[in-house]
Design a protein around this motif. Structure first.
Motif, PDB file in Angstrom:
ATOM      1  N   GLN A  72      20.427  53.966  82.672  1.00 46.36           N
ATOM      2  CA  GLN A  72      21.376  54.327  81.623  1.00 46.36           C
ATOM      3  C   GLN A  72      22.613  55.025  82.193  1.00 46.36           C
ATOM      4  N   VAL A  75      24.861  52.307  83.175  1.00 45.97           N
ATOM      5  CA  VAL A  75      25.489  51.770  81.969  1.00 45.97           C
ATOM      6  C   VAL A  75      26.605  52.696  81.497  1.00 45.97           C
ATOM      7  N   LEU A  79      30.463  51.658  80.744  1.00 50.00           N
ATOM      8  CA  LEU A  79      31.071  51.864  79.429  1.00 50.00           C
ATOM      9  C   LEU A  79      32.196  52.888  79.505  1.00 50.00           C
ATOM     10  N   HIS A  92      32.397  49.475  71.007  1.00 47.07           N
ATOM     11  CA  HIS A  92      31.934  48.130  71.373  1.00 47.07           C
ATOM     12  C   HIS A  92      32.716  47.029  70.658  1.00 47.07           C
ATOM     13  N   TYR A 401      24.667  47.238  74.876  1.00 49.44           N
ATOM     14  CA  TYR A 401      24.952  47.611  76.257  1.00 49.44           C
ATOM     15  C   TYR A 401      25.009  46.380  77.158  1.00 49.44           C
TER      16      TYR A 401
END
Length: 499
Positions: A72, A75, A79, A92, A401
């Motif tokens: 994570q 990720v 992001l 998103h 994701y």
């Protein structure tokens, strides 16, 4: 004057994306971090799912946590890079619409909305079904849980709808208490259990009551292996950190502040959460007996530190859950408003307005609140409601994701650098870790126990697909284009020409 100049620059950067400044910028560094940290909410996630891990994977299941944190965190870096380059409310939805195409952007936006609509109910339902009956010593029923959850949702709605500054103040305060409380609890558990000789290191490698046969297997086509199911502890807890990006238009210098807040929230949650898991597991005593409890974390605290500290823990968890739900509602309302601003959400004419009195997306907040109450009503009488809600709330962000990471992988060479948050030479290693983790995480949801969660997802996707079909029929594909999308294309073309 410096603040005014900074806000003016932020407004000018927002104008490049085709939007005028309509929300007030008042979110600073700590508030941005607090938004990301509150959504993750390790107190909420660990308290809620630790018992499930004991039953599915045994105490040794906690070792899935650091792996999930690394995944994570990768990720979060990806992001963060997207958030830094597109500091626009809608996260998103905006990223996919502008870098892929508006149709895919709409789909991801709708998935984001359905995730945020269900996860706030899942989180708030925990207060009513699991914590308050123990804290106030009463026998919980489905009806009482429904009523209490509805009241919690109402309190969060009033803060979100009537005052964003006050919502942030409440969140900042509760996050500060959670940080202090989790550090204090972890230290006390280690020290007191050690002094009393209550640290059982064999628990760290114990399977508890879970059978040894096939324990480490990946499972088959319709089931995941016992230890694999332990990854849901981290997968459910360490999500939502990108919520800070959804307040980009309300944050000072969002290109720099937001991505750092996201990464810091995941790192802090990961480290503190794992230390707390170690302390609880070492002090757990008999893990087989503990697995039968509905509140295993509270039981360990009470047995080690006494009933008064256990009561304080439960109060802290209630506050952490309220903050988590509050941030989820803020995020869900912003997604609704952002899609409505682009005339792409059902009933957008109502939800795209900013209240001149409260300076909030008031009508979008009303819609989100009503929908959350409807979801609560649908699931409230189900005995498996909590697992179904948590399942859907873990599955949907994994899908979002994965889409965002693949998008970054495809577009990374054409993304302009802003010098405020770049992955540099670590870009490819981070992308590989993120992709491997997300493929593995999504594979866990083949387990048949998630069939009701998949059913919810499919129903909401079907509703979204029907509305998307209506938009395509009435406007055509070009009617879904983003405002001044050419500005992004022009910047990319200019970079290509320079190259």
């Amino acid at each position: 004057m410096a603040g005014s100049d900074s806000d003016a620059r932020d407004a000018a950067e927002l104008a490049q994306f085709g939007y005028s400044q309509s929300l007030e910028r008042h979110t600073g560094k700590f508030a941005s971090f607090a938004v990301a940290f509150a959504f993750v909410s390790i107190a909420t996630g660990i308290f809620t799912t630790y018992g499930s891990v004991l039953n599915s994977s045994g105490p040794v299941g906690i070792w899935t946590w650091p792996i999930a944190v690394v995944g994570q965190l990768a990720v979060a870096f990806v992001l963060g890079a997207l958030a830094s380059r597109m500091p626009v409310t809608g996260y998103h939805y905006q990223w996919m619409s502008r870098l892929a195409n508006p149709v895919l952007g709409w789909i991801i936006g709708w998935i984001s909305f359905t995730f945020l609509a269900v996860v706030v109910v899942a989180v708030d339902y925990t207060i009513a079904s699991t914590i308050l009956p123990v804290l106030l010593n009463y026998e919980g029923t489905a009806t009482i849980a429904w009523f209490v959850t509805a009241l919690v949702l109402l309190g969060q709605f009033l803060l979100v709808a009537l005052s964003t500054p006050w919502a942030e103040r409440v969140n900042n305060g509760f996050v500060t208490l959670e940080l202090i409380g989790m550090v204090a609890l972890t230290a006390l558990l280690f020290v007191v259990a050690a002094v009393r000789g209550g640290l059982d290191f064999s628990n760290l490698v114990s399977r508890g009551a879970v059978a040894a046969e096939g324990f480490w297997s990946f499972g088959d086509w319709t089931s995941a292996g016992p230890w694999m199911m332990g990854f849901l502890l981290g997968a459910f807890t360490i999500v939502g950190f990108e919520s800070a990006a959804n307040l980009a238009e309300e944050t000072h210098d969002p290109e720099r502040v937001v991505p750092r807040a996201m990464v810091q929230a995941v790192f802090a949650s990961g480290v503190l959460g794992f230390l707390f898991l170690l302390a609880v597991t070492l002090a757990a005593g008999d893990p087989v007996a503990l697995a039968e409890s509905g509140t295993p974390i509270a039981d360990v605290i009470e047995n080690t530190l006494g009933s008064a500290v256990a009561t304080l823990l439960l109060i802290m968890v209630v506050l952490a859950i309220f903050a988590c739900g509050l941030v989820i509602m803020i995020t869900g309302v912003r997604v609704t408003w952002a899609m409505s601003r682009d005339e792409r959400f059902p009933g957008w004419q109502l939800w795209n307005q900013i209240s001149p009195k409260f300076h909030t997306p008031l009508k979008a907040a009303v819609l989100y609140f009503v929908l959350a109450q409807l979801i609560l009503a649908v699931f409230s009488q189900s005995e498996t409601a909590l697992f179904t809600l948590f399942g859907a709330a873990t599955l949907l962000p994994a899908v979002m994701y994965a889409a965002a990471v693949v998008l970054y992988l495809v577009k990374r060479k054409s993304l302009p650098q802003n010098g405020k948050f770049d992955l540099g030479v670590w870009e490819m290693p981070i992308l590989v870790i993120a992709l491997v983790w997300l493929v593995f995480e999504l594979a866990l949801f083949r387990d048949s126990s998630f069939k009701e969660a998949w059913a919810y997802v499919l129903v909401m996707v079907a509703i979204g697909a029907a509305y998307l079909g209506y938009l395509m029929a009435t406007r055509g594909r070009h009617g879904l284009s983003m405002p001044t999308m050419s500005s992004i294309d022009a910047e990319l073309d200019a970079e290509a020409e320079k190259g």
